[in-house]
Scaffold this motif. Structure first.
Motif, mmCIF file in Angstrom:
data_model
loop_
_atom_site.group_PDB
_atom_site.id
_atom_site.type_symbol
_atom_site.label_atom_id
_atom_site.label_comp_id
_atom_site.label_asym_id
_atom_site.label_seq_id
_atom_site.Cartn_x
_atom_site.Cartn_y
_atom_site.Cartn_z
ATOM 1 N N MET A 88 0.828 -1.202 0.000
ATOM 2 C CA MET A 88 0.000 0.000 0.000
ATOM 3 C C MET A 88 0.869 1.262 0.000
ATOM 4 S SD MET A 88 -3.217 0.240 -0.272
ATOM 5 C CE MET A 88 -3.827 1.791 -0.921
ATOM 6 N N TYR A 91 2.068 1.685 -3.525
ATOM 7 C CA TYR A 91 0.986 2.240 -4.339
ATOM 8 C C TYR A 91 0.889 3.747 -4.158
ATOM 9 C CZ TYR A 91 -3.755 3.575 -5.671
ATOM 10 O OH TYR A 91 -4.841 4.235 -6.216
ATOM 11 N N ASP A 92 0.925 4.201 -2.909
ATOM 12 C CA ASP A 92 0.815 5.640 -2.631
ATOM 13 C C ASP A 92 1.981 6.415 -3.238
ATOM 14 O OD1 ASP A 92 -1.549 5.292 -1.229
ATOM 15 O OD2 ASP A 92 -0.567 5.137 0.732
ATOM 16 N N LYS A 98 3.044 9.945 -10.129
ATOM 17 C CA LYS A 98 2.420 9.450 -11.356
ATOM 18 C C LYS A 98 2.814 10.237 -12.596
ATOM 19 C CE LYS A 98 -2.048 10.064 -11.732
ATOM 20 N NZ LYS A 98 -3.516 9.832 -11.572
ATOM 21 N N ASN A 121 -1.394 4.202 -13.898
ATOM 22 C CA ASN A 121 -2.565 3.912 -13.063
ATOM 23 C C ASN A 121 -2.850 2.408 -13.018
ATOM 24 O OD1 ASN A 121 -3.228 6.553 -12.262
ATOM 25 N ND2 ASN A 121 -4.354 6.948 -14.150
ATOM 26 N N ALA A 124 -0.045 0.589 -11.059
ATOM 27 C CA ALA A 124 -0.144 0.836 -9.617
ATOM 28 C C ALA A 124 -1.277 0.040 -8.990
ATOM 29 C CB ALA A 124 -0.356 2.323 -9.357
ATOM 30 N N SER A 125 -2.335 -0.176 -9.741
ATOM 31 C CA SER A 125 -3.528 -0.822 -9.182
ATOM 32 C C SER A 125 -3.243 -2.222 -8.653
ATOM 33 C CB SER A 125 -4.644 -0.881 -10.242
ATOM 34 O OG SER A 125 -4.331 -1.800 -11.281
ATOM 35 N N TYR A 126 -2.219 -2.883 -9.175
ATOM 36 C CA TYR A 126 -1.911 -4.239 -8.719
ATOM 37 C C TYR A 126 -1.369 -4.250 -7.290
ATOM 38 C CZ TYR A 126 -2.910 -6.080 -13.295
ATOM 39 O OH TYR A 126 -3.571 -6.447 -14.439
ATOM 40 N N PHE A 127 -0.600 -3.252 -6.935
ATOM 41 C CA PHE A 127 -0.102 -3.173 -5.558
ATOM 42 C C PHE A 127 -1.252 -2.949 -4.584
ATOM 43 C CE2 PHE A 127 3.693 -1.851 -8.036
ATOM 44 C CZ PHE A 127 4.528 -2.875 -7.643
ATOM 45 N N LYS A 128 -2.180 -2.086 -4.948
ATOM 46 C CA LYS A 128 -3.333 -1.807 -4.091
ATOM 47 C C LYS A 128 -4.234 -3.040 -3.983
ATOM 48 C CE LYS A 128 -6.930 1.728 -3.426
ATOM 49 N NZ LYS A 128 -8.180 0.935 -3.419
ATOM 50 N N THR A 177 5.110 -4.365 -12.710
ATOM 51 C CA THR A 177 4.264 -4.291 -11.514
ATOM 52 C C THR A 177 3.254 -5.425 -11.462
ATOM 53 O OG1 THR A 177 2.605 -2.827 -12.539
ATOM 54 C CG2 THR A 177 4.502 -1.779 -11.476
ATOM 55 N N SER A 181 4.028 -7.339 -7.995
ATOM 56 C CA SER A 181 3.035 -7.156 -6.934
ATOM 57 C C SER A 181 2.604 -8.490 -6.347
ATOM 58 C CB SER A 181 1.812 -6.406 -7.489
ATOM 59 O OG SER A 181 1.268 -7.095 -8.613
#
Length: 505
Positions: A88, A91-92, A98, A121, A124-128, A177, A181
């Protein structure tokens, strides 16, 4: 901004590129004893040099392997809560940076800023996703009752070990990622080998990872010029300390890697080449929507994605209207440097990509195709620019119908019988993605179930998503990335059998 002189003029957080080199066991390796290689902007006339990266000494790969192998035995025992929190935080950090990350992708790859931002975007979504999944739905231990009533079987999903990640140039950020991830989520350590044409976004990603409190050896990055790739790949394949290899790239290279991994019986997952059909049936009423989806499926990244539609099977009854709607939309594209805010589509990655696109266009025209949108090379912009071409009445014996163009050519093949289209599609040795547009739900299901591909996109041209089990069949590879199924490729199932002594009643 397209007249920039240095990278520092383009990005805000210059710390992202403060260490241009490989990253092994928590240290940046910038020794130039083995020479350097340039990273260039393909969307400039002179292919402007963005950065010069030191070649990693091949012997240092053993150091990276030893570091990742050793640290695995610590990292696998970290708690789910720790791994989730780390994902998380990453991701942040990505979202915070970005715009800079997107600009780096634009510069090294040539795609538009819109496409590059979408990639960040998406990546990054995979980490979240995995940060949330492993703490809320990630229970993996199961008890099974065998036939012997005195025994109990407990199964546990365990991280496979140190993994190697080899990625291509077309999605230089997200292809890392999507794999990394899942590996970090389950407790695997990793060695990342990005394409030499696009290492900057990978360096920036690892710089962000370096800000977190991962132990040295959890994530490693190895970089070198293209000519070193076979030697690097062989090292990663043959090492018994690496327990899994995950690769996105061509089917040809995938077969080589698979052979090289056979001696160590590694776990493998491959996302390889495709030749996606885009089928529009005669009952489709909203052709405006179908055309918009066709454009998205074909020209995202200027056709340089593994799931880009390659052959457009358009029913002859709707073909005239389809072309009438399509032509002005494609002609309205603005081709230019990705940093230009007016640009809708950027450049190709290199001259080889341009030459292959041109070869497929000329071959189709020679075999009787008609030009709808001429397109072609735009040398006035730079040697890697190519305006999208649309051809119709393409003969099925054309190269484009049997080879993945990986460029901005929309080849339209009229049809009357959808079963013949299915048969032709299934003749392909690959099966990554397919697209079907049909207003009858029964026919839509029938066609999608008959098509031999790992993913069938029904009535939509964009389907990539973190919730999707992404992957193909046949010579498009095996294994899934993304979704809950994406974790399975990074774990092995261990069974523990407990024998209970009978108790007298």
């Amino acid at each position: 901004m397209t007249n920039y002189k240095t990278l520092n003029e383009v990005i805000t957080n210059t710390e992202l590129l403060s260490d241009l080199g490989s990253y092994i066991n928590g240290q940046w390796i910038k020794d130039e004893a083995k020479g350097t290689f340039p990273v260039t902007d393909p969307a400039t006339h002179d292919e402007k040099i963005l950065a010069t990266i030191p070649n990693l000494d091949v012997d240092q790969i053993d150091v990276a392997i030893d570091a990742g192998f050793k640290e695995f035995y610590n990292f696998k025992d970290t708690t789910i809560q720790y791994r989730s929190a780390q994902l998380m935080k990453l991701y942040d950090l990505i979202i915070k940076n970005k715009e800079d990350l997107a600009k780096l992708i634009v510069l090294e790859n040539g795609k538009s800023m819109f496409d590059a931002t979408s990639e960040v975007n998406y990546g990054a979504s995979y980490f979240k996703y995995y940060a949330e999944y492993i703490t809320t739905q990630g229970a993996t231990n199961i008890m099974i009752q065998p036939t012997n009533p005195n025994n109990k079987i407990f199964t546990k999903k365990c991280p496979v070990g140190l993994i190697s990640i080899i990625t291509p140039w077309n999605f230089p950020f997200a292809m890392i990622t999507r794999k990394l991830s899942a590996a970090l989520a389950v407790g695997c350590t990793s060695i990342i080998k990005p394409d030499s044409q696009t290492p900057l976004s990978a360096i920036a990603l690892v710089k962000l990872i370096d800000q977190l409190d991962y132990s040295p050896g959890v994530v490693n990055l190895i970089l070198a010029a293209h000519e070193y790739t076979p030697e690097f790949g062989l090292k990663l394949c043959e090492s018994p300390k690496i327990k899994k290899l995950t690769f996105t790239g061509s089917t040809r290279v995938g077969k080589i890697l698979m052979k090289q991994c056979s001696d160590t019986m590694k776990k493998l997952s491959f996302e390889l080449g495709g030749n996606a059909p885009f089928i529009v049936c005669e009952n489709v009423k909203n052709l405006e929507y179908a055309v918009d989806q066709a454009i998205a499926a074909k020209f995202r990244g200027l056709g340089q994605t593994c799931v880009c539609a390659n052959i457009f099977y358009i029913h002859e009854k709707v073909l005239p209207k389809f072309i009438e709607i399509l032509k002005p939309k494609v002609e309205a594209f603005v081709i230019g440097h990705g940093l230009d805010k007016t640009t809708t589509h950027g450049s190709l990655i290199n001259e080889s990509a341009l030459n292959k696109t041109n070869e497929h266009v000329e071959d189709a025209l020679y075999k009787g195709a008609s030009s709808v949108v001429k397109g072609g090379a735009l040398s006035e912009l730079g040697k890697n620019f190519y305006a999208p071409t649309v051809l119709t009445n393409v003969s099925f014996d054309s190269k484009v119908c049997h080879e993945e163009t990986f460029g901005p050519l929309m080849a339209i093949v009229p049809f009357t019988d959808v079963n013949s289209v299915i048969a032709k599609t299934n003749q392909n040795s690959v099966g990554l993605a397919s697209y079907v547009f049909n207003d009858d739900i029964n026919e839509l299901f029938y066609i999608s179930e008959q098509l031999e591909s790992g993913m069938v996109s029904c009535n939509t041209g964009l389907f990539s998503d973190v919730n999707l089990p992404f992957g193909g069949i046949k010579e498009s590879g095996f294994g899934k990335e993304g979704s809950v199924f994406g974790l399975d490729d990074f774990v092995v199932i261990k069974s523990m059998i407990l024998g209970l002594q009978p108790i007298s009643k």
